[in-house]
Design an enzyme around this catalytic site. Structure first.
Site, PDB file in Angstrom:
ATOM      1  N   THR A 281       0.851  -1.197   0.000  1.00  0.00           N
ATOM      2  CA  THR A 281       0.000   0.000   0.000  1.00  0.00           C
ATOM      3  C   THR A 281       0.881   1.239   0.000  1.00  0.00           C
ATOM      4  OG1 THR A 281      -1.813  -1.124   1.139  1.00  0.00           O
ATOM      5  CG2 THR A 281      -1.823   1.269   1.229  1.00  0.00           C
ATOM      6  N   PHE A 283       1.168   5.161   0.848  1.00  0.00           N
ATOM      7  CA  PHE A 283       0.586   6.213   1.689  1.00  0.00           C
ATOM      8  C   PHE A 283       1.240   7.541   1.313  1.00  0.00           C
ATOM      9  CE2 PHE A 283      -1.476   3.622   5.036  1.00  0.00           C
ATOM     10  CZ  PHE A 283      -0.924   2.383   4.766  1.00  0.00           C
TER      11      PHE A 283
HETATM   12  O1  PRE Z   1      -7.344  -0.764   7.973  1.00  0.00           O
HETATM   13  C1  PRE Z   1      -6.156  -0.472   8.139  1.00  0.00           C
HETATM   14  O2  PRE Z   1      -5.417  -1.119   8.898  1.00  0.00           O
HETATM   15  C2  PRE Z   1      -5.594   0.663   7.421  1.00  0.00           C
HETATM   16  O3  PRE Z   1      -4.571   1.168   7.774  1.00  0.00           O
HETATM   17  C3  PRE Z   1      -6.284   1.115   6.210  1.00  0.00           C
HETATM   18  C4  PRE Z   1      -5.807   0.396   4.944  1.00  0.00           C
HETATM   19  C5  PRE Z   1      -6.487   1.093   3.743  1.00  0.00           C
HETATM   20  O4  PRE Z   1      -7.427   1.828   3.934  1.00  0.00           O
HETATM   21  O5  PRE Z   1      -6.033   0.859   2.644  1.00  0.00           O
HETATM   22  C6  PRE Z   1      -4.357   0.572   4.746  1.00  0.00           C
HETATM   23  C7  PRE Z   1      -3.575  -0.384   4.250  1.00  0.00           C
HETATM   24  C8  PRE Z   1      -4.068  -1.730   3.901  1.00  0.00           C
HETATM   25  O6  PRE Z   1      -4.082  -1.776   2.501  1.00  0.00           O
HETATM   26  C9  PRE Z   1      -5.432  -1.980   4.384  1.00  0.00           C
HETATM   27  C10 PRE Z   1      -6.169  -1.029   4.955  1.00  0.00           C
END
Ligand code: PRE
Length: 409
Positions: A281, A283
């Site tokens: 992911t 950010f």
């Molecule tokens: O739910 C979480 O733990 C988050 O940090 C959010 C979140 C997102 O919204 O994309 C962040 C990274 C992962 O891909 C899964 C969930």
């Protein structure tokens, strides 16, 4: 967030937790409810150990009311601050942040301006959406190793906490290698005036978590999990784990991080359950002020623009072609392009003498390109883009995350 987006958690009973799951929504005994919170990986766990989270150990009810306090305080604090020009107080009811208003005096730039220090002390306060154990918290720790991570119940609150000086930065997921873009955050970037000052990429290794003892009771169901679970999307993975634990849900599992398992006393039934082991992911970090772009290391720049529905030269695909060529001719690589419906100007009516009129959707385009705004070629490209567009905003020019990729094994 939407179901199956990277920001959702899953309940496997086939249901994962929802943002405010109700304990009364219990599944029939034959089904397993898995409140899922995702992931664990050692790199992120290490990052987590370097920073202080807020609110670990509190119940979901406490946390929710704390977030409600934060959301409502945002408004009242703004009023107080407008009146006095001083002291915004308290996040989550037990932290106080004394804020010093920025002086409106010009000052010489120093190296520190590249990453401004917090005005209130040495600890950087970083807002994220979710509860402790969320991947966003891990991302905050990776981006700012000694920060104080501040949980927020909504992305919107994370934005507001920076705007109102409750936090110094916000860390937001914007895209996931499996789920794609997190559209909500693209929309919020446009609605708010914060600047992207950095990016960080995180390996996301989801775990299936349940209360100790739940495994023994659900073995058969777990075996058939792929076909026998109800999926329930929730706002954050760690919140799902916390909910399973707080409500003693023996028939429910959560997809979340291994850190969430530690924090909420859950057992890891299975690790690395994401569809692809290289699940990642991205950010972005947001701040009130932009950083000064540089050329001594790789930078990325994020922009958003709109065509002009009323002007044939600035409308539809032609504008996109022209914008892309402005980058291509200068050998500037694009790393991302995303379109979102234009809220203020959703449709364009086109006349056609033979067919009558037709309505076309109007879009905003988000582009990330690999160049710094300190580079002349980037400045020239944007000057050209401006000629083709009715609206153009630079969301930020910031160092690229160049940390080596360590896939989860
Ligand atoms: O739910 C979480 O733990 C988050 O940090 C959010 C979140 C997102 O919204 O994309 C962040 C990274 C992962 O891909 C899964 C969930």
């Amino acid at each position: 967030m939407q179901a199956l987006s990277p920001s959702s958690s899953i309940a496997l009973k086939s249901a994962l937790p929802t943002r405010s799951p109700t304990p009364t929504n219990r599944v029939p005994p034959s089904q397993l409810v898995i409140q899922c919170a995702y992931r664990s990986d050692s790199a992120n766990a290490a990052a987590n150990s370097n920073f202080r989270g807020v609110g670990v150990g509190s119940t979901r009810a406490d946390w929710q009311s704390a977030c409600a306090i934060l959301a409502s305080k945002v408004v009242s604090q703004q009023k107080n601050d407008d009146a006095t020009g001083t002291n915004i107080k308290a996040v989550n009811g037990h932290k106080t942040l004394d804020l010093v208003p920025i002086e409106n005096l010009p000052k010489a730039l120093t190296i520190a301006d590249l990453s401004p220090a917090p005005m209130h002390g040495s600890t950087l306060r970083v807002a994220y959406q979710g509860v402790p154990g969320a991947y966003s918290e891990a991302a905050a720790g990776k981006a700012y190793p000694n920060c104080e991570a501040i949980p927020c119940d909504q992305f919107e609150v994370a934005f507001q906490s920076v705007e109102l000086w409750i936090a110094d930065r916000a860390v937001l997921p914007v895209e996931n290698s499996l789920g794609g873009s997190i559209h909500r955050n693209y929309d919020l970037l446009l609605r708010h005036r914060l600047h992207i000052v950095g990016e960080v990429q995180l390996s996301v290794n989801h775990c299936l978590l349940a209360l100790p003892g739940a495994l023994a009771q659900c073995e058969l169901t777990l075996t058939k999990l792929g076909y026998n679970v109800t999926r329930e999307a929730v706002d954050d993975t760690a919140g799902a784990a916390e909910f399973v634990a707080a409500n003693n849900l023996l028939d429910t599992a959560a997809i979340a991080s291994s850190r969430a398992a530690d924090l909420y006393g859950l057992q890891i039934l299975s690790e690395g359950i994401q569809d692809d082991s290289s699940n990642m992911t991205r950010f972005v970090m947001l701040a009130r002020d932009p950083i000064v772009p540089r050329t001594d290391r790789p930078f990325k720049t994020s922009i958003v623009f709109a065509g002009d529905g009323g002007n044939e030269d600035r409308a539809g695909t032609a504008v996109l072609f022209k914008v892309l060529s402005a980058f291509a001719f200068r050998n500037i690589s694009l790393t991302k392009i995303e379109s979102r419906p234009h809220r203020n100007q959703p449709v364009r009516v086109v006349d056609d003498v033979d067919v009558g009129t037709a309505k076309h959707f109007e879009y905003l385009f988000y582009i990330d390109f690999e160049a710094s705004m300190a580079e002349v070629r980037a400045q020239n490209a944007l000057a050209e883009v401006q000629e083709f567009t009715s609206f153009l905003r630079v969301l930020g020019s910031y160092p690229m995350d160049m940390t080596p990729w360590c896939p989860v094994t």
